[in-house]
Enzyme design. Sequence first.
Site, PDB file in Angstrom:
ATOM      1  N   VAL A 130      10.560  -7.578   9.597  1.00 42.52           N
ATOM      2  CA  VAL A 130      11.700  -6.672   9.762  1.00 42.52           C
ATOM      3  C   VAL A 130      11.358  -5.703  10.889  1.00 42.52           C
ATOM      4  CG1 VAL A 130      13.141  -4.912   8.670  1.00 42.52           C
ATOM      5  CG2 VAL A 130      12.316  -6.875   7.330  1.00 42.52           C
ATOM      6  N   GLY A 188       4.599 -10.484   3.786  1.00 40.95           N
ATOM      7  CA  GLY A 188       5.331 -10.409   5.043  1.00 40.95           C
ATOM      8  C   GLY A 188       4.635 -11.179   6.152  1.00 40.95           C
ATOM      9  N   GLN A 211      -3.146 -12.384   7.336  1.00 39.72           N
ATOM     10  CA  GLN A 211      -3.288 -12.104   5.904  1.00 39.72           C
ATOM     11  C   GLN A 211      -2.510 -13.145   5.088  1.00 39.72           C
ATOM     12  OE1 GLN A 211      -2.810  -8.010   4.317  1.00 39.72           O
ATOM     13  NE2 GLN A 211      -0.872  -8.740   3.519  1.00 39.72           N
ATOM     14  N   LYS A 269       4.690 -10.186   9.012  1.00 36.65           N
ATOM     15  CA  LYS A 269       4.148  -9.137   9.874  1.00 36.65           C
ATOM     16  C   LYS A 269       2.620  -9.231   9.918  1.00 36.65           C
ATOM     17  CE  LYS A 269       3.580  -4.988  11.751  1.00 36.65           C
ATOM     18  NZ  LYS A 269       2.622  -4.272  10.980  1.00 36.65           N
ATOM     19  N   MET A 305       0.842  -1.204   0.000  1.00 38.54           N
ATOM     20  CA  MET A 305       0.000   0.000   0.000  1.00 38.54           C
ATOM     21  C   MET A 305       0.877   1.255   0.000  1.00 38.54           C
ATOM     22  SD  MET A 305      -3.415  -0.914   2.079  1.00 38.54           S
ATOM     23  CE  MET A 305      -2.791  -0.696   3.727  1.00 38.54           C
ATOM     24  N   SER A 333       6.222  -0.601  10.255  1.00 38.21           N
ATOM     25  CA  SER A 333       4.876  -0.489   9.707  1.00 38.21           C
ATOM     26  C   SER A 333       4.696   0.926   9.187  1.00 38.21           C
ATOM     27  CB  SER A 333       3.841  -0.746  10.819  1.00 38.21           C
ATOM     28  OG  SER A 333       2.565  -0.275  10.413  1.00 38.21           O
ATOM     29  N   SER A 334       3.975   1.059   8.084  1.00 39.56           N
ATOM     30  CA  SER A 334       3.701   2.411   7.573  1.00 39.56           C
ATOM     31  C   SER A 334       2.947   3.220   8.625  1.00 39.56           C
ATOM     32  CB  SER A 334       2.880   2.333   6.285  1.00 39.56           C
ATOM     33  OG  SER A 334       3.533   1.505   5.341  1.00 39.56           O
ATOM     34  N   HIS A 394       9.091  -3.575   3.587  1.00 41.72           N
ATOM     35  CA  HIS A 394       8.695  -3.806   2.193  1.00 41.72           C
ATOM     36  C   HIS A 394       9.920  -4.153   1.341  1.00 41.72           C
ATOM     37  CE1 HIS A 394       5.489  -0.796   3.504  1.00 41.72           C
ATOM     38  NE2 HIS A 394       4.759  -1.808   3.092  1.00 41.72           N
ATOM     39  N   LEU A 411       6.575   3.100   1.693  1.00 41.59           N
ATOM     40  CA  LEU A 411       7.474   1.951   1.828  1.00 41.59           C
ATOM     41  C   LEU A 411       8.539   2.176   2.896  1.00 41.59           C
ATOM     42  CD1 LEU A 411       7.975   0.963  -1.928  1.00 41.59           C
ATOM     43  CD2 LEU A 411       6.219   0.200  -0.312  1.00 41.59           C
TER      44      LEU A 411
HETATM   45  P1  AMP Z   1       1.344  -3.043   3.440  1.00 44.10           P
HETATM   46  O1  AMP Z   1       1.928  -1.981   2.573  1.00 44.10           O
HETATM   47  O2  AMP Z   1       1.293  -2.690   4.888  1.00 44.10           O
HETATM   48  O3  AMP Z   1       0.055  -3.592   2.899  1.00 44.10           O
HETATM   49  O4  AMP Z   1       2.367  -4.267   3.370  1.00 44.10           O
HETATM   50  C1  AMP Z   1       2.736  -4.838   2.152  1.00 44.10           C
HETATM   51  C2  AMP Z   1       3.492  -6.124   2.404  1.00 44.10           C
HETATM   52  O5  AMP Z   1       4.658  -5.845   3.165  1.00 44.10           O
HETATM   53  C3  AMP Z   1       2.675  -7.140   3.212  1.00 44.10           C
HETATM   54  O6  AMP Z   1       2.926  -8.444   2.705  1.00 44.10           O
HETATM   55  C4  AMP Z   1       3.216  -6.957   4.597  1.00 44.10           C
HETATM   56  O7  AMP Z   1       3.088  -8.113   5.405  1.00 44.10           O
HETATM   57  C5  AMP Z   1       4.674  -6.673   4.313  1.00 44.10           C
HETATM   58  N1  AMP Z   1       5.293  -5.971   5.447  1.00 44.10           N
HETATM   59  C6  AMP Z   1       4.881  -4.802   6.007  1.00 44.10           C
HETATM   60  N2  AMP Z   1       5.668  -4.515   7.076  1.00 44.10           N
HETATM   61  C7  AMP Z   1       6.570  -5.518   7.181  1.00 44.10           C
HETATM   62  C8  AMP Z   1       7.645  -5.796   8.091  1.00 44.10           C
HETATM   63  N3  AMP Z   1       7.944  -4.994   9.106  1.00 44.10           N
HETATM   64  N4  AMP Z   1       8.356  -6.933   7.887  1.00 44.10           N
HETATM   65  C9  AMP Z   1       8.055  -7.784   6.872  1.00 44.10           C
HETATM   66  N5  AMP Z   1       7.055  -7.564   5.994  1.00 44.10           N
HETATM   67  C10 AMP Z   1       6.328  -6.455   6.140  1.00 44.10           C
END
Ligand code: AMP
Length: 294
Positions: free
Chosen positions: A187, A158, A164, A160, A36, A196-197, A43, A39
């Site tokens: 991470v 992820g 999901q 995380k 989303m 996290s964003s 990500h 980044l």
């Molecule tokens: P998002 O932009 O939050 O939807 O995340 C996009 C992808 O990045 C998803 O598969 C998340 O699980 C992964 N992701 C987000 N934060 C982390 C993190 N800290 N470590 C590993 N993967 C992550």
Amino acid sequence: MTRLVADTAALAAALGAQDEEPVGGHQHRRAVVMTMGALHAGHLALVRRARELADHVVVTIFVNPLQFGPAEDLDRYPRDLEGDLALLSGDGLLGDGDVVFAPTPAVMYPEGDPVVRVTAGRIGEVLEGGFRPGHLDGVLTVVLKLMHLTRPGVALFGQKDAQQLAAVRRMVRDLDVPLTVVGVPIVRDSDGLALSSRNAYLTADERRRALCLSRSLAAARSAADEGGASDQILAAAVAVLTGAEGVDSLDYAALVDPSSFEEVAPGATGPALLVLAARVGATRLIDNGELTLR
Ligand code: AMP
């Protein structure tokens, strides 16, 4: 040069060009990383792993309205396409022939909200699904659309967002989606906070208190290593979350089977996942960690 495409015709043309190239030396022709945007290094770890697995990488950047509840942060979710592109082109992460697909909602849903959707079933009703009704259905619907649009051999997600990831794995199995799903470890910042964003919303005080999520996972793991029963492990986790320097409200702390997300039965042994969701200030944070029940 990495190609930025914003509509499905340009995406199809860019993928067509990839398909015409001779197969490179990787396991897969194409990997997709769905995000989303806003980044961060979490990500980028997915993109780095994608790079290792495939000749070409497609990164999607789309804040999917279907997965936000009416009272959630869709409008104020951080958006920074320029910053995202800079990160993706740094470090040789994306290169020639790779693609960033950043559509608008009108491109993804040209006829408005889709009438036919994917349902996550039971896995979409528990825990995250209980607190965010319809969230995982919205996620799976866009994930399946993006899988069709990008036609990858491998898709990376992820750990995380563990629920999901489990729901995506289940969808791919149940609906015979022809690709491999790869999970990538969480991470964290050097102090333990899972990236996290949404961490961008935290004030300095909230960020400090947000550390109790990772501290809670560590306390639970110690209790598990000492042979504690599942209720003792959970109690250790909750004590940290609700103690001084804790969260403002706890949505859930649960020990679950890592693939079904059903809560483990008392006395169960073997691998389990401790999943947490809590609010610090106005920000909702999630975290999780694996442990072994003895
Ligand atoms: P998002 O932009 O939050 O939807 O995340 C996009 C992808 O990045 C998803 O598969 C998340 O699980 C992964 N992701 C987000 N934060 C982390 C993190 N800290 N470590 C590993 N993967 C992550």
